[in-house]
Design a protein around this motif. Sequence first.
Motif, PDB file in Angstrom:
ATOM      1  N   ASP A  52      -5.225  -5.066 -12.922  1.00 14.73           N
ATOM      2  CA  ASP A  52      -5.398  -5.466 -11.733  1.00 14.73           C
ATOM      3  C   ASP A  52      -6.448  -6.359 -11.466  1.00 14.73           C
ATOM      4  O   ASP A  52      -7.584  -6.103 -11.986  1.00 14.73           O
ATOM      5  N   ARG A  53      -6.336  -7.300 -10.452  1.00 13.31           N
ATOM      6  CA  ARG A  53      -7.670  -8.129 -10.022  1.00 13.31           C
ATOM      7  C   ARG A  53      -7.821  -7.871  -8.525  1.00 13.31           C
ATOM      8  O   ARG A  53      -7.226  -7.993  -7.626  1.00 13.31           O
ATOM      9  N   LEU A  54      -9.110  -8.103  -8.349  1.00  7.69           N
ATOM     10  CA  LEU A  54      -9.649  -7.981  -7.209  1.00  7.69           C
ATOM     11  C   LEU A  54      -9.160  -8.882  -6.184  1.00  7.69           C
ATOM     12  O   LEU A  54      -8.724  -8.608  -4.926  1.00  7.69           O
ATOM     13  N   ALA A  55      -8.828 -10.005  -6.621  1.00  7.58           N
ATOM     14  CA  ALA A  55      -8.260 -11.181  -5.776  1.00  7.58           C
ATOM     15  C   ALA A  55      -7.082 -10.782  -5.369  1.00  7.58           C
ATOM     16  O   ALA A  55      -6.626 -11.097  -4.237  1.00  7.58           O
ATOM     17  N   MET A  56      -6.207 -10.262  -6.279  1.00  9.43           N
ATOM     18  CA  MET A  56      -4.652  -9.594  -5.686  1.00  9.43           C
ATOM     19  C   MET A  56      -5.167  -8.460  -4.913  1.00  9.43           C
ATOM     20  O   MET A  56      -4.368  -8.707  -3.797  1.00  9.43           O
ATOM     21  N   GLY A  57      -5.895  -7.508  -5.071  1.00  8.76           N
ATOM     22  CA  GLY A  57      -6.202  -6.513  -4.187  1.00  8.76           C
ATOM     23  C   GLY A  57      -6.375  -6.802  -2.651  1.00  8.76           C
ATOM     24  O   GLY A  57      -5.999  -6.200  -1.744  1.00  8.76           O
ATOM     25  N   MET A  58      -7.576  -8.045  -2.825  1.00  6.64           N
ATOM     26  CA  MET A  58      -7.748  -8.578  -1.532  1.00  6.64           C
ATOM     27  C   MET A  58      -6.633  -9.075  -0.633  1.00  6.64           C
ATOM     28  O   MET A  58      -6.464  -8.801   0.421  1.00  6.64           O
ATOM     29  N   ALA A  59      -5.719  -9.745  -1.119  1.00  5.51           N
ATOM     30  CA  ALA A  59      -4.515 -10.255  -0.494  1.00  5.51           C
ATOM     31  C   ALA A  59      -3.627  -9.207  -0.076  1.00  5.51           C
ATOM     32  O   ALA A  59      -3.223  -9.291   1.013  1.00  5.51           O
ATOM     33  N   SER A  60      -3.498  -8.150  -0.688  1.00  6.76           N
ATOM     34  CA  SER A  60      -2.789  -7.148  -0.535  1.00  6.76           C
ATOM     35  C   SER A  60      -3.477  -6.667   0.816  1.00  6.76           C
ATOM     36  O   SER A  60      -2.701  -5.976   1.810  1.00  6.76           O
ATOM     37  N   VAL A  61      -4.827  -6.218   0.938  1.00  8.95           N
ATOM     38  CA  VAL A  61      -5.412  -5.629   2.093  1.00  8.95           C
ATOM     39  C   VAL A  61      -5.136  -6.333   3.139  1.00  8.95           C
ATOM     40  O   VAL A  61      -4.969  -5.821   4.394  1.00  8.95           O
ATOM     41  N   GLU A  62      -5.091  -7.813   3.143  1.00  8.02           N
ATOM     42  CA  GLU A  62      -5.008  -8.573   4.198  1.00  8.02           C
ATOM     43  C   GLU A  62      -3.829  -8.418   4.462  1.00  8.02           C
ATOM     44  O   GLU A  62      -3.784  -8.425   5.954  1.00  8.02           O
ATOM     45  N   HIS A  63      -2.827  -8.250   3.814  1.00  3.68           N
ATOM     46  CA  HIS A  63      -1.282  -7.760   4.101  1.00  3.68           C
ATOM     47  C   HIS A  63      -1.143  -6.579   5.209  1.00  3.68           C
ATOM     48  O   HIS A  63      -0.430  -6.802   6.096  1.00  3.68           O
ATOM     49  N   VAL A  64      -2.276  -5.543   4.691  1.00  5.04           N
ATOM     50  CA  VAL A  64      -2.199  -4.503   5.442  1.00  5.04           C
ATOM     51  C   VAL A  64      -2.661  -4.518   6.868  1.00  5.04           C
ATOM     52  O   VAL A  64      -2.157  -4.132   7.931  1.00  5.04           O
ATOM     53  N   VAL A  65      -4.036  -5.402   6.794  1.00  7.40           N
ATOM     54  CA  VAL A  65      -4.341  -5.726   8.115  1.00  7.40           C
ATOM     55  C   VAL A  65      -3.434  -6.250   9.102  1.00  7.40           C
ATOM     56  O   VAL A  65      -3.163  -6.019  10.309  1.00  7.40           O
ATOM     57  N   HIS A  66      -2.714  -7.468   8.510  1.00  3.85           N
ATOM     58  CA  HIS A  66      -1.695  -8.103   9.470  1.00  3.85           C
ATOM     59  C   HIS A  66      -0.672  -7.349   9.725  1.00  3.85           C
ATOM     60  O   HIS A  66      -0.171  -7.411  11.012  1.00  3.85           O
ATOM     61  N   THR A  67      -0.144  -6.369   8.873  1.00  2.00           N
ATOM     62  CA  THR A  67       0.866  -5.547   9.303  1.00  2.00           C
ATOM     63  C   THR A  67       0.642  -4.553  10.557  1.00  2.00           C
ATOM     64  O   THR A  67       1.163  -4.257  11.462  1.00  2.00           O
ATOM     65  N   THR A  68      -0.672  -4.155  10.412  1.00  2.00           N
ATOM     66  CA  THR A  68      -1.337  -3.423  11.419  1.00  2.00           C
ATOM     67  C   THR A  68      -1.531  -3.819  12.711  1.00  2.00           C
ATOM     68  O   THR A  68      -1.046  -3.356  13.835  1.00  2.00           O
ATOM     69  N   GLN A  69      -2.042  -5.097  12.646  1.00  2.00           N
ATOM     70  CA  GLN A  69      -2.004  -6.024  13.789  1.00  2.00           C
ATOM     71  C   GLN A  69      -0.664  -6.256  14.481  1.00  2.00           C
ATOM     72  O   GLN A  69      -0.450  -6.171  15.694  1.00  2.00           O
TER      73      GLN A  69
END
Length: 290
Positions: free
Chosen positions: A232-249
């Motif tokens: 796993d790469r942090l850059a991938m993880g960051m994109a994933s967390v951004e998706h979670v934030v947007h889904t939440t919003q």
Amino acid sequence: GKSKSVTVIGLGPMGKAMAAAFLEHGYKVTVWNRTSNKADELITKGAVRASTVHEALAANELVILSLTDYDAMYTILEPASENLSGKVLVNLSSDTPDKAREAAKWLANRGAGHITGGVQVPPSGIGKPESSTYYSGPKEVFEANKETLEVLTGTDYRGEDPGLAALYYQIQMDMFWTAMLSYLHATAVAQANGITAEQFLPYAAETMSSLPKFIEFYTPRINAGEYPGDVDRLAMGMASVEHVVHTTQDAGIDITLPTAVLEVFRRGMENGHAGNSFTSLIEIFKKSDI
Ligand code: NDP
């Protein structure tokens, strides 16, 4: 053998359950609580009401404390300081490791022993050997009272440092609260999208029960201080967390929790970890000055 006799100070839900467990095991139990009527039910079951803290201490060598925190201990014991010599206080109140270390010193200065406890179960788990409590402090003092403490829960002795039991307790709570809030947050997003908590349950449970496999995989690497980006790469993880934030919003749900997670990822990126595993974020946690 030892006489089966113990004092319990502090009769919140926890202390009450503890005193009741001792009574069920045939112990003579002396109880004291600031709000005296919380002892009433225990008295009908055979407990002895101490009318003062002095009396409660005089009744037994072994004194169990179950209070909101360690400050309450000083409030209660300070006026009875001269009665502490020769006593063993088992403090089953939750607090920080440093508070436990200070308390052990404070009691040692008054001739008393101190065992720190970190109870891992709610009151309903008291009296059950499969429940567990962390203990720390002088080994011989713990061993001498182990059998009595096992009336309450199973025991897990962590070591001599009085702070250890509190530390193990706190690092478990650190995980517990964060994990449970993640569950509540995900459930709120689910509900906002018409998925009930009941419908979400099997999925939530499966995600939670998959975590040990991740922990076991990453632990040797974390232990070695290595965070290779091979799985796993942090850059991938960051994109994933951004998706979670947007889904939440998009669901109209509060973004505080995933935004806090995103912020840690962002700091990892800024610190050059983009190509490393997300586990490199432990290095970000260790830089508390940032
Ligand atoms: P409570 O906070 O309900 O118990 C508080 C007890 O502390 C009461 O007996 C209260 O007396 C006494 N107390 C608080 N402040 C003072 C004070 N200044 N002077 C005198 N007495 C005081 O907690 P619980 O019984 O639920 O839990 C006890 C400990 O066990 C806590 O440290 C908690 O973190 C820990 N624990 C609790 C769990 C749970 O599920 N309940 C699970 C695991 C650990 P009064 O009745 O007069 O207010």
